[in-house]
Design a protein around this motif. Sequence first.
Motif, PDB file in Angstrom:
ATOM      1  N   THR A  24       0.864  -1.166   0.000  1.00 48.95           N
ATOM      2  CA  THR A  24       0.000   0.000   0.000  1.00 48.95           C
ATOM      3  C   THR A  24       0.905   1.221   0.000  1.00 48.95           C
ATOM      4  O   THR A  24       1.699   1.401   0.919  1.00 48.95           O
ATOM      5  CB  THR A  24      -0.924   0.004   1.234  1.00 48.95           C
ATOM      6  OG1 THR A  24      -1.703  -1.210   1.212  1.00 48.95           O
ATOM      7  CG2 THR A  24      -1.856   1.194   1.213  1.00 48.95           C
ATOM      8  N   VAL A  25       0.799   2.020  -1.072  1.00 52.90           N
ATOM      9  CA  VAL A  25       1.693   3.163  -1.226  1.00 52.90           C
ATOM     10  C   VAL A  25       0.905   4.447  -1.419  1.00 52.90           C
ATOM     11  O   VAL A  25      -0.182   4.449  -1.998  1.00 52.90           O
ATOM     12  CB  VAL A  25       2.679   2.963  -2.402  1.00 52.90           C
ATOM     13  CG1 VAL A  25       3.636   1.822  -2.117  1.00 52.90           C
ATOM     14  CG2 VAL A  25       1.954   2.728  -3.698  1.00 52.90           C
ATOM     15  N   GLU A  26       1.468   5.551  -0.911  1.00 53.04           N
ATOM     16  CA  GLU A  26       0.838   6.861  -1.056  1.00 53.04           C
ATOM     17  C   GLU A  26       0.710   7.188  -2.533  1.00 53.04           C
ATOM     18  O   GLU A  26       1.671   7.079  -3.281  1.00 53.04           O
ATOM     19  CB  GLU A  26       1.688   7.925  -0.378  1.00 53.04           C
ATOM     20  CG  GLU A  26       1.837   7.758   1.108  1.00 53.04           C
ATOM     21  CD  GLU A  26       2.836   8.735   1.691  1.00 53.04           C
ATOM     22  OE1 GLU A  26       3.071   9.799   1.079  1.00 53.04           O
ATOM     23  OE2 GLU A  26       3.393   8.420   2.747  1.00 53.04           O
ATOM     24  N   GLY A  27      -0.457   7.562  -2.958  1.00 52.03           N
ATOM     25  CA  GLY A  27      -0.660   7.939  -4.347  1.00 52.03           C
ATOM     26  C   GLY A  27      -0.879   6.772  -5.289  1.00 52.03           C
ATOM     27  O   GLY A  27      -1.447   6.931  -6.352  1.00 52.03           O
ATOM     28  N   GLY A  28      -0.424   5.589  -4.920  1.00 50.89           N
ATOM     29  CA  GLY A  28      -0.545   4.425  -5.791  1.00 50.89           C
ATOM     30  C   GLY A  28      -1.579   3.421  -5.349  1.00 50.89           C
ATOM     31  O   GLY A  28      -1.893   2.479  -6.063  1.00 50.89           O
ATOM     32  N   GLY A  29      -2.109   3.601  -4.142  1.00 52.57           N
ATOM     33  CA  GLY A  29      -3.139   2.704  -3.653  1.00 52.57           C
ATOM     34  C   GLY A  29      -2.602   1.389  -3.111  1.00 52.57           C
ATOM     35  O   GLY A  29      -1.466   1.309  -2.646  1.00 52.57           O
ATOM     36  N   ARG A  30      -3.427   0.367  -3.205  1.00 45.24           N
ATOM     37  CA  ARG A  30      -3.099  -0.967  -2.679  1.00 45.24           C
ATOM     38  C   ARG A  30      -2.927  -1.927  -3.852  1.00 45.24           C
ATOM     39  O   ARG A  30      -3.797  -2.031  -4.717  1.00 45.24           O
ATOM     40  CB  ARG A  30      -4.216  -1.459  -1.766  1.00 45.24           C
ATOM     41  CG  ARG A  30      -3.965  -2.826  -1.153  1.00 45.24           C
ATOM     42  CD  ARG A  30      -5.100  -3.214  -0.209  1.00 45.24           C
ATOM     43  NE  ARG A  30      -6.362  -3.344  -0.908  1.00 45.24           N
ATOM     44  CZ  ARG A  30      -6.818  -4.488  -1.450  1.00 45.24           C
ATOM     45  NH1 ARG A  30      -6.113  -5.595  -1.376  1.00 45.24           N
ATOM     46  NH2 ARG A  30      -7.987  -4.513  -2.052  1.00 45.24           N
ATOM     47  N   ILE A  31      -1.785  -2.622  -3.863  1.00 44.21           N
ATOM     48  CA  ILE A  31      -1.483  -3.594  -4.911  1.00 44.21           C
ATOM     49  C   ILE A  31      -1.296  -4.944  -4.233  1.00 44.21           C
ATOM     50  O   ILE A  31      -0.443  -5.083  -3.351  1.00 44.21           O
ATOM     51  CB  ILE A  31      -0.203  -3.196  -5.673  1.00 44.21           C
ATOM     52  CG1 ILE A  31      -0.424  -1.855  -6.365  1.00 44.21           C
ATOM     53  CG2 ILE A  31       0.199  -4.274  -6.666  1.00 44.21           C
ATOM     54  CD1 ILE A  31       0.830  -1.231  -6.903  1.00 44.21           C
ATOM     55  N   ARG A  32      -2.104  -5.932  -4.630  1.00 40.89           N
ATOM     56  CA  ARG A  32      -2.054  -7.250  -3.985  1.00 40.89           C
ATOM     57  C   ARG A  32      -1.788  -8.334  -5.023  1.00 40.89           C
ATOM     58  O   ARG A  32      -2.477  -8.421  -6.035  1.00 40.89           O
ATOM     59  CB  ARG A  32      -3.373  -7.540  -3.275  1.00 40.89           C
ATOM     60  CG  ARG A  32      -3.398  -8.865  -2.530  1.00 40.89           C
ATOM     61  CD  ARG A  32      -4.762  -9.055  -1.860  1.00 40.89           C
ATOM     62  NE  ARG A  32      -4.827 -10.249  -1.074  1.00 40.89           N
ATOM     63  CZ  ARG A  32      -4.497 -10.350   0.205  1.00 40.89           C
ATOM     64  NH1 ARG A  32      -4.070  -9.291   0.865  1.00 40.89           N
ATOM     65  NH2 ARG A  32      -4.619 -11.498   0.850  1.00 40.89           N
ATOM     66  N   PHE A  33      -0.783  -9.160  -4.736  1.00 40.80           N
ATOM     67  CA  PHE A  33      -0.445 -10.325  -5.545  1.00 40.80           C
ATOM     68  C   PHE A  33      -0.745 -11.567  -4.701  1.00 40.80           C
ATOM     69  O   PHE A  33      -0.191 -11.717  -3.615  1.00 40.80           O
ATOM     70  CB  PHE A  33       1.042 -10.334  -5.915  1.00 40.80           C
ATOM     71  CG  PHE A  33       1.498  -9.111  -6.655  1.00 40.80           C
ATOM     72  CD1 PHE A  33       1.172  -8.927  -7.992  1.00 40.80           C
ATOM     73  CD2 PHE A  33       2.267  -8.148  -6.025  1.00 40.80           C
ATOM     74  CE1 PHE A  33       1.610  -7.807  -8.681  1.00 40.80           C
ATOM     75  CE2 PHE A  33       2.715  -7.024  -6.708  1.00 40.80           C
ATOM     76  CZ  PHE A  33       2.381  -6.860  -8.041  1.00 40.80           C
ATOM     77  N   HIS A  34      -1.621 -12.428  -5.184  1.00 39.80           N
ATOM     78  CA  HIS A  34      -1.976 -13.663  -4.483  1.00 39.80           C
ATOM     79  C   HIS A  34      -1.670 -14.819  -5.425  1.00 39.80           C
ATOM     80  O   HIS A  34      -2.308 -14.958  -6.470  1.00 39.80           O
ATOM     81  CB  HIS A  34      -3.457 -13.637  -4.110  1.00 39.80           C
ATOM     82  CG  HIS A  34      -3.881 -14.811  -3.294  1.00 39.80           C
ATOM     83  ND1 HIS A  34      -4.845 -14.715  -2.334  1.00 39.80           N
ATOM     84  CD2 HIS A  34      -3.487 -16.100  -3.284  1.00 39.80           C
ATOM     85  CE1 HIS A  34      -5.025 -15.908  -1.773  1.00 39.80           C
ATOM     86  NE2 HIS A  34      -4.211 -16.755  -2.348  1.00 39.80           N
ATOM     87  N   LEU A  35      -0.712 -15.621  -5.066  1.00 41.80           N
ATOM     88  CA  LEU A  35      -0.218 -16.697  -5.911  1.00 41.80           C
ATOM     89  C   LEU A  35      -0.780 -18.040  -5.449  1.00 41.80           C
ATOM     90  O   LEU A  35      -0.780 -18.340  -4.254  1.00 41.80           O
ATOM     91  CB  LEU A  35       1.310 -16.710  -5.801  1.00 41.80           C
ATOM     92  CG  LEU A  35       2.141 -17.247  -6.922  1.00 41.80           C
ATOM     93  CD1 LEU A  35       1.773 -16.658  -8.268  1.00 41.80           C
ATOM     94  CD2 LEU A  35       3.611 -16.979  -6.634  1.00 41.80           C
ATOM     95  N   GLU A  36      -1.276 -18.837  -6.414  1.00 47.55           N
ATOM     96  CA  GLU A  36      -1.842 -20.151  -6.112  1.00 47.55           C
ATOM     97  C   GLU A  36      -1.291 -21.170  -7.088  1.00 47.55           C
ATOM     98  O   GLU A  36      -0.905 -20.833  -8.205  1.00 47.55           O
ATOM     99  CB  GLU A  36      -3.371 -20.124  -6.280  1.00 47.55           C
ATOM    100  CG  GLU A  36      -4.090 -19.136  -5.428  1.00 47.55           C
ATOM    101  CD  GLU A  36      -5.569 -19.018  -5.780  1.00 47.55           C
ATOM    102  OE1 GLU A  36      -5.970 -19.480  -6.875  1.00 47.55           O
ATOM    103  OE2 GLU A  36      -6.306 -18.470  -4.967  1.00 47.55           O
ATOM    104  N   ARG A  37      -1.316 -22.418  -6.703  1.00 43.38           N
ATOM    105  CA  ARG A  37      -0.949 -23.508  -7.600  1.00 43.38           C
ATOM    106  C   ARG A  37      -1.989 -23.617  -8.712  1.00 43.38           C
ATOM    107  O   ARG A  37      -3.182 -23.427  -8.479  1.00 43.38           O
ATOM    108  CB  ARG A  37      -0.890 -24.807  -6.804  1.00 43.38           C
ATOM    109  CG  ARG A  37      -0.413 -25.963  -7.611  1.00 43.38           C
ATOM    110  CD  ARG A  37      -0.398 -27.198  -6.746  1.00 43.38           C
ATOM    111  NE  ARG A  37       0.185 -28.260  -7.522  1.00 43.38           N
ATOM    112  CZ  ARG A  37       0.864 -29.245  -7.035  1.00 43.38           C
ATOM    113  NH1 ARG A  37       1.039 -29.335  -5.744  1.00 43.38           N
ATOM    114  NH2 ARG A  37       1.372 -30.160  -7.808  1.00 43.38           N
ATOM    115  N   ASP A  38      -1.523 -23.915  -9.928  1.00 46.50           N
ATOM    116  CA  ASP A  38      -2.428 -24.061 -11.073  1.00 46.50           C
ATOM    117  C   ASP A  38      -1.965 -25.269 -11.878  1.00 46.50           C
ATOM    118  O   ASP A  38      -1.028 -25.167 -12.661  1.00 46.50           O
ATOM    119  CB  ASP A  38      -2.421 -22.788 -11.928  1.00 46.50           C
ATOM    120  CG  ASP A  38      -3.492 -22.800 -13.001  1.00 46.50           C
ATOM    121  OD1 ASP A  38      -4.517 -23.488 -12.828  1.00 46.50           O
ATOM    122  OD2 ASP A  38      -3.303 -22.114 -14.021  1.00 46.50           O
TER     123      ASP A  38
END
Length: 132
Positions: free
Chosen positions: A82-96
């Motif tokens: 979560t960064v000022e001006g850039g918002g919240r960026i979430r990476f969720h990795l799962e097996r595929d």
Amino acid sequence: MTGSIEQGTSQTHGRTHILHFLVRLPKPADRVWPSLSTPAGLAAWFTTADVLQPRLGGTVTLGDLGTGTVTAWDVDRIAEYTVEGGGRIRFHLERDGESGSALRFTHEFKGEVETEPAWRARFERLIEALGP
């Protein structure tokens, strides 16, 4: 298996925008994780990470997006910045499947900071950076 970018979705709630993507990657999660959680990995496809303390509550500085905090961290699975001006960026990795992984991505921000085509281009670079 080759990588693919599923259709991104975009939602707007007042001034808050939320982008979601599902990206199927041809590498197992342990090979993808460094691309989401290290300065060198992020620089190869997304942006420079001048500072990245890999732990919950750590400091992060992401290129033009700004400085903020690591707001979720589950090694080999979840990195959220979560960064000022850039918002919240979430990476969720799962097996595929047997040898791939699926990246569930969310970017929540205010204003017109990012677009779906910009993220699609970044994910194409991620697939390319991971190699054959």
